[in-house]
Write a protein that holds these residues in place. Structure first.
Motif, PDB file in Angstrom:
ATOM      1  N   GLY A  48       0.816  -1.359  -0.077  1.00 19.51           N
ATOM      2  CA  GLY A  48       0.001  -0.132  -0.112  1.00 19.51           C
ATOM      3  C   GLY A  48       0.802   1.153   0.016  1.00 19.51           C
ATOM      4  N   ALA A  84      -5.049   3.864  -9.394  1.00 18.83           N
ATOM      5  CA  ALA A  84      -4.785   3.936  -8.039  1.00 18.83           C
ATOM      6  C   ALA A  84      -3.640   5.373  -7.850  1.00 18.83           C
ATOM      7  CB  ALA A  84      -4.239   2.714  -7.784  1.00 18.83           C
ATOM      8  N   HIS A 112      -7.895   0.648  -1.868  1.00 13.35           N
ATOM      9  CA  HIS A 112      -7.172   1.973  -1.682  1.00 13.35           C
ATOM     10  C   HIS A 112      -8.352   3.105  -1.005  1.00 13.35           C
ATOM     11  CE1 HIS A 112      -3.035   1.992  -3.529  1.00 13.35           C
ATOM     12  NE2 HIS A 112      -3.696   1.162  -4.212  1.00 13.35           N
TER      13      HIS A 112
END
Length: 504
Positions: free
Chosen positions: A112, A153, A177
C-alpha cells in the motif's frame, strides 16, 4: 462465465497473520526472488521465480510463493508449516490431492501507499493481465493487479471523503485503496464473481468491508451520490463483448462516453470522478472536441491522452491479450478482419487512451482541459490532480488586472534549458522543465524566462514586468498588456504558484 466456487473469508484473519509471519509481502518477495525474478512476475512471467524458489527448500515463504503466486502443488506437510492448512482447506483457499495441496486462487502481495501489507486475490494465473493472453480461459475471469489498475490508483485524489464508489471493481484494488480515506466504500461489478474476489481482497488485506452490488454502470446504486467515484471500466473498443473483464458490450467508445456523462449527476458538490478509458479518433473530427462533448454539465474536467494506436496496432494488442494469436491462423485472420470492419464502419482511424477526471462545480463557466501528454510522469499524481483544479479555480477568479497585482513563486525543481547553436550569443528558445508531477516542459520567450526566474513572492507580477521593461527598453504598458496570457499559462501548467499575501 466461470461457475467455480470461491473461498470464503471466514478465516482470512488467521491466514493473513500466517502470511505476514512468513514474510509473504512485497518486500519479502523481493528479498527471496531478487529484483529480476520479482520484476518478471509483474510481466506474468513465472519461470525466473520458479528457478529462484527451487533452492528455497520447504520454508514457509517459498511454500506460499509456489502455492499462491506460481500455482505449483506443494506437500501437505510444507503447507501445514506455513499456514493454518485445515482452515484454508475448509474455507476453499486450497484443495487437497493425496499428499499435496493446490491453491484455488491467485494471491499477490501488494504494498500500500503508506507501507501497508495488502493482498490482491484473483483467478489462478491472473495476478496480472495481458502478458500471456487468456484466450483459453472462461469469459468471466477476474484479473488481479495490472498496469491500468496501478495507474488509476496512482492518479486518484486521496483526501478524506464520506463516500466512495468503485465502479467495475474487478478484484477490488481501487476499493481497497479507498478504504484508507473513505468512511463508506461501495463496489459494483456486472460480474458477481468479481465482487466475491473483492470481498476476499479486503478481508485478506485486513481492510474494512465494502458494500458490494451487482450490476452495470450506475444501475446498482440507484440515485445515490458520492464524494469520489473511480472506475477502470471494460473500455476496450471491440466487435462484441467476448471477455467481461475488458469488453464493455457497447458500440465503439459508447461505454466510456456513457460512464462520463452519467457521472456528473452522481457526484456530491466538490466531488471527483476519475476514469481510465479508450476513445475513437474519427475521420473528420477533432478528438478533443469529441471528449469535450462527453463532459457533463456542472463539472470541471481534466482529460489527458497518454497514448494513441492506429487501428491495426490496437487490434493486434487485444487479439494477443485474448490469446487469439495462438489459435488456428484462419480463425485469427477472421477475428482480425472483424476488428478492422468494426473500425471502418465507424470511420475510426486510431484509438486514444488516457485519464479522465471530473470535479463537480457550481462555477458559471466550468473549466474543461483536454490535452495530450505522452511523456513520463511521476506517480502518484493524486496531489497533482488536486493542484490542477485549485489552479483552475484561481485563474477563474483572477482577471488579467488581478494577475498583475498578484505575487508568484517559481515551483521547486523547475529547471531552465536554453536551446540554440553552439557559440550563439542568444538561444533560439528557452524551455522551462518540471522534474516532479507531470514533468511538463514549455517554451518561453526572453521575457517569460526572466519573469519566472525572479518570481520569489516578494514583488507583484506587474512590478517585475516594469523592471523587465526598463532593462529591455520596452514600453511597460505594452509589456503589461501582452504578458498576462503567458503568466496564465505558467500558472495553469504548474510552473508558477500564487502566493497568498497578508490581508488577501
Amino acid at each position: 462465465m466461470s461457475t467455480t466456487s470461491l473461498p470464503t473469508p471466514d478465516h482470512a484473519a488467521e491466514l493473513r497473520s500466517a502470511m505476514l509471519a512468513a514474510g509473504f509481502t512485497a518486500d519479502g518477495l523481493l528479498d527471496l526472488l531478487g529484483a529480476p525474478a520479482y520484476a518478471a512476475l509483474a510481466r506474468s512471467e513465472t519461470v525466473p521465480a520458479l528457478r529462484a524458489t527451487r533452492g528455497g527448500g520447504d520454508g514457509p515463504l517459498a511454500t506460499l510463493v509456489r502455492l499462491f503466486l506460481l500455482q505449483q502443488p506443494v506437500p501437505y506437510v510444507h503447507a501445514a508449516s506455513a499456514m493454518p492448512v485445515e482452515a484454508a482447506l475448509a474455507d476453499g483457499w486450497l484443495r487437497r490431492e493425496g499428499d499435496e495441496v493446490h491453491a484455488t486462487v491467485d494471491v499477490r502481495p501488494y504494498g500500500g501507499p503508506d507501507g501497508e501489507d495488502w493482498f490482491i486475490v484473483s483467478d489462478l494465473g491472473c495476478a496480472v493481465g495481458g502478458a500471456g493472453g487468456i484466450g483459453s480461459r472462461e469469459e468471466g475471469v477476474v484479473l488481479g493487479v495490472g498496469g491500468a489498475s496501478t495507474t488509476l490508483a496512482g492518479i486518484t485524489v486521496r483526501i478524506p471523503v464520506g463516500s466512495a464508489l468503485d465502479l467495475g471493481t474487478g478484484s477490488g484494488i481501487q476499493a481497497l485503496h479507498a478504504t484508507r480515506h473513505a468512511t463508506r466504500v461501495t463496489a459494483t461489478d456486472v460480474n458477481p464473481r468479481a465482487l466475491g474476489f473483492t470481498r476476499l481482497t479486503l478481508a485478506l488485506s485486513g481492510a474494512p468491508a465494502a458494500e458490494l452490488l451487482t450490476g452495470s454502470l450506475f444501475e446498482p446504486v440507484g440515485e445515490a451520490t458520492y464524494d469520489l467515484i473511480v472506475s477502470n471500466p471494460p473500455f476496450v473498443i471491440s466487435p462484441g463483448a467476448r471477455l467481461t473483464y475488458r469488453d464493455g458490450g457497447m458500440g465503439g467508445d459508447d461505454l466510456c462516453r456513457t460512464l462520463v456523462r452519467e457521472a456528473g449527476a452522481r457526484l456530491n458538490p466538490g466531488g471527483y470522478a476519475q476514469f481510465l478509458g479508450n476513445w475513437q479518433h474519427v475521420e473528420g473530427e477533432d478528438w478533443r472536441d469529441r471528449l469535450r462533448s462527453w463532459v457533463p454539465r456542472g463539472c470541471d474536467a481534466w482529460i489527458v491522452q497518454r497514448d494513441v494506436q492506429d487501428v491495426t496496432q490496437y487490434a493486434e494488442l487485444w487479439l494477443r491479450d485474448a490469446g487469439d494469436h495462438r489459435t488456428d491462423p484462419a480463425e485469427y485472420a477472421q477475428r482480425y478482419e472483424d476488428w478492422l470492419d468494426e473500425f471502418d464502419a465507424r470511420k475510426t482511424r486510431s484509438v486514444g487512451f488516457g485519464w479522465i477526471t471530473l470535479r463537480r462545480t457550481d462555477a458559471a463557466e466550468p473549466s474543461i482541459v483536454v490535452e495530450e501528454w505522452p511523456h513520463t510522469v511521476e506517480q502518484p499524481l493524486g496531489d497533482a490532480v488536486l493542484a490542477h483544479f485549485a489552479r483552475q479555480d484561481y485563474l477563474r477568479e483572477h482577471d488579467d488586472a488581478a494577475l498583475l497585482e498578484a505575487h508568484f513563486t517559481l515551483v521547486e525543481e523547475v529547471v531552465q534549458e536554453q536551446v540554440g547553436p553552439p557559440g550563439a550569443e542568444d538561444p533560439e528558445h528557452v524551455v522551462l522543465r518540471q522534474n516532479r508531477g507531470m514533468r511538463r516542459a514549455t517554451k518561453v520567450d526572453t521575457v517569460g524566462a526572466g519573469f519566472a526566474g525572479v518570481c520569489d513572492g516578494s514583488l507583484s507580477a506587474g512590478r517585475i514586468l516594469d523592471a523587465i521593461a526598463q532593462l529591455m527598453q520596452e514600453d511597460p504598458v505594452v509589456l503589461r498588456d501582452r504578458t498576462p496570457e503567458a503568466i496564465r499559462l505558467l500558472v495553469e501548467q504548474g510552473f508558477l504558484e500564487p502566493v497568498t499575501r497578508p490581508g488577501q
